[in-house]
Design a protein around this motif. Structure first.
Motif, PDB file in Angstrom:
ATOM      1  N   PRO A  39       5.595 -13.063 -19.977  1.00 54.41           N
ATOM      2  CA  PRO A  39       5.147 -12.962 -18.587  1.00 54.41           C
ATOM      3  C   PRO A  39       5.286 -11.530 -18.078  1.00 54.41           C
ATOM      4  CG  PRO A  39       7.259 -14.079 -18.721  1.00 54.41           C
ATOM      5  CD  PRO A  39       6.783 -13.867 -20.127  1.00 54.41           C
ATOM      6  N   SER A  40       4.267 -11.092 -17.376  1.00 52.22           N
ATOM      7  CA  SER A  40       4.311  -9.753 -16.792  1.00 52.22           C
ATOM      8  C   SER A  40       4.109  -9.887 -15.290  1.00 52.22           C
ATOM      9  CB  SER A  40       3.219  -8.869 -17.387  1.00 52.22           C
ATOM     10  OG  SER A  40       1.957  -9.389 -17.066  1.00 52.22           O
ATOM     11  N   PHE A  41       4.745  -9.012 -14.549  1.00 51.39           N
ATOM     12  CA  PHE A  41       4.591  -9.056 -13.105  1.00 51.39           C
ATOM     13  C   PHE A  41       3.298  -8.350 -12.734  1.00 51.39           C
ATOM     14  CE2 PHE A  41       9.232  -9.398 -13.547  1.00 51.39           C
ATOM     15  CZ  PHE A  41       9.382 -10.618 -12.912  1.00 51.39           C
ATOM     16  N   LYS A  42       2.422  -9.098 -12.122  1.00 48.92           N
ATOM     17  CA  LYS A  42       1.150  -8.556 -11.698  1.00 48.92           C
ATOM     18  C   LYS A  42       1.380  -7.650 -10.491  1.00 48.92           C
ATOM     19  CE  LYS A  42      -2.717 -10.651  -9.891  1.00 48.92           C
ATOM     20  NZ  LYS A  42      -3.543 -11.816  -9.673  1.00 48.92           N
ATOM     21  N   SER A  43       0.730  -6.524 -10.478  1.00 51.91           N
ATOM     22  CA  SER A  43       0.900  -5.586  -9.385  1.00 51.91           C
ATOM     23  C   SER A  43      -0.042  -5.931  -8.233  1.00 51.91           C
ATOM     24  CB  SER A  43       0.611  -4.170  -9.877  1.00 51.91           C
ATOM     25  OG  SER A  43       0.711  -3.263  -8.808  1.00 51.91           O
ATOM     26  N   ASN A  44       0.442  -5.744  -7.011  1.00 50.01           N
ATOM     27  CA  ASN A  44      -0.405  -5.951  -5.834  1.00 50.01           C
ATOM     28  C   ASN A  44      -0.819  -4.610  -5.224  1.00 50.01           C
ATOM     29  OD1 ASN A  44       1.988  -5.130  -4.626  1.00 50.01           O
ATOM     30  ND2 ASN A  44       1.861  -6.644  -2.989  1.00 50.01           N
ATOM     31  N   LYS A  45      -0.755  -3.554  -6.015  1.00 52.73           N
ATOM     32  CA  LYS A  45      -1.057  -2.213  -5.522  1.00 52.73           C
ATOM     33  C   LYS A  45      -2.468  -2.136  -4.934  1.00 52.73           C
ATOM     34  CE  LYS A  45       0.763   1.070  -8.008  1.00 52.73           C
ATOM     35  NZ  LYS A  45       1.032   2.070  -9.035  1.00 52.73           N
ATOM     36  N   PHE A  46      -3.438  -2.775  -5.572  1.00 51.95           N
ATOM     37  CA  PHE A  46      -4.817  -2.731  -5.090  1.00 51.95           C
ATOM     38  C   PHE A  46      -4.941  -3.444  -3.734  1.00 51.95           C
ATOM     39  CE2 PHE A  46      -9.097  -4.514  -4.768  1.00 51.95           C
ATOM     40  CZ  PHE A  46      -9.835  -3.349  -4.816  1.00 51.95           C
ATOM     41  N   ILE A  47      -4.257  -4.571  -3.567  1.00 53.74           N
ATOM     42  CA  ILE A  47      -4.318  -5.313  -2.306  1.00 53.74           C
ATOM     43  C   ILE A  47      -3.691  -4.504  -1.177  1.00 53.74           C
ATOM     44  CG2 ILE A  47      -3.426  -7.361  -1.116  1.00 53.74           C
ATOM     45  CD1 ILE A  47      -3.740  -8.827  -3.821  1.00 53.74           C
ATOM     46  N   ILE A  48      -2.550  -3.871  -1.445  1.00 56.64           N
ATOM     47  CA  ILE A  48      -1.885  -3.063  -0.425  1.00 56.64           C
ATOM     48  C   ILE A  48      -2.744  -1.849  -0.072  1.00 56.64           C
ATOM     49  CG2 ILE A  48       0.172  -1.682   0.080  1.00 56.64           C
ATOM     50  CD1 ILE A  48       0.609  -4.745   0.108  1.00 56.64           C
ATOM     51  N   HIS A  49      -3.353  -1.239  -1.075  1.00 53.01           N
ATOM     52  CA  HIS A  49      -4.256  -0.106  -0.833  1.00 53.01           C
ATOM     53  C   HIS A  49      -5.394  -0.544   0.081  1.00 53.01           C
ATOM     54  CE1 HIS A  49      -7.483   2.754  -1.622  1.00 53.01           C
ATOM     55  NE2 HIS A  49      -6.569   3.599  -2.072  1.00 53.01           N
TER      56      HIS A  49
END
Length: 171
Positions: A39-49
């Motif tokens: 399992p890898s933690f999906k990043s929410n960087k795009f949503i925050i951007h």
């Protein structure tokens, strides 16, 4: 089921006789590609951007602040970011990181407390990219699906009231 048969028709174990329809020796060992992925933690960087660009810090007036925050996010090794909002009017204050293991949110940049306990969070929000707005979630548990949060008013540091300066007397 006939009395001489050790298992039922589905190949399940016959508990009375203690045997299996297919023994482990009869199943060939799988040598193909590994089907289980860690399992890898999906990043929410795009949503925050997207939330910063279209909702929190939209427009040319906020472009400098937005670019500085995005630059800080790119430097960070964190996978999950949260936006601290001043109140339910969704006014941007800071970006925090959540590592998933600790119970604290750490400020990356902006104005707000350096660290916030997850238990001190007042309300949580999810950003909707299609509606370009934050929606309040009914829970108070901070998880990887949360994009923004607010804290109680007493946690905001107020400026200390200094002694009033005497007005200069005209000569």
């Amino acid at each position: 089921m006939s009395p001489g048969r050790p298992s039922n028709q589905n190949g399940d174990k016959d508990w009375e006789n203690g045997s299996n329809a297919s023994s482990p020796a009869s199943i060939p060992e799988y040598t193909g590609p590994k089907l289980f992925k860690e399992p890898s933690f999906k990043s929410n960087k795009f949503i925050i951007h997207s939330a910063l660009s279209r909702c929190c810090l939209a427009g040319r007036v906020n472009e400098g602040q937005k670019n500085k925050i995005i630059e800080e996010m790119e430097k960070s090794s964190a996978n999950h970011f949260l936006i601290l909002l001043r109140d339910n009017n969704c006014q941007f204050r800071a970006i925090y990181t959540l590592d998933g293991q600790s119970e604290e949110l750490q400020r990356l940049c902006g104005v707000g407390p350096r660290a916030i306990s997850c238990s001190a969070v007042e309300a949580i929000y999810k950003y909707s990219s299609d509606r370009k707005q934050f929606s309040a979630l009914p829970s108070r548990t901070v998880s990887m699906s949360v994009d923004a949060f607010t804290i109680p008013a007493q946690l905001w540091q107020t400026k200390k009231q200094g002694t009033p300066k005497k007005a200069a007397t005209p000569k």
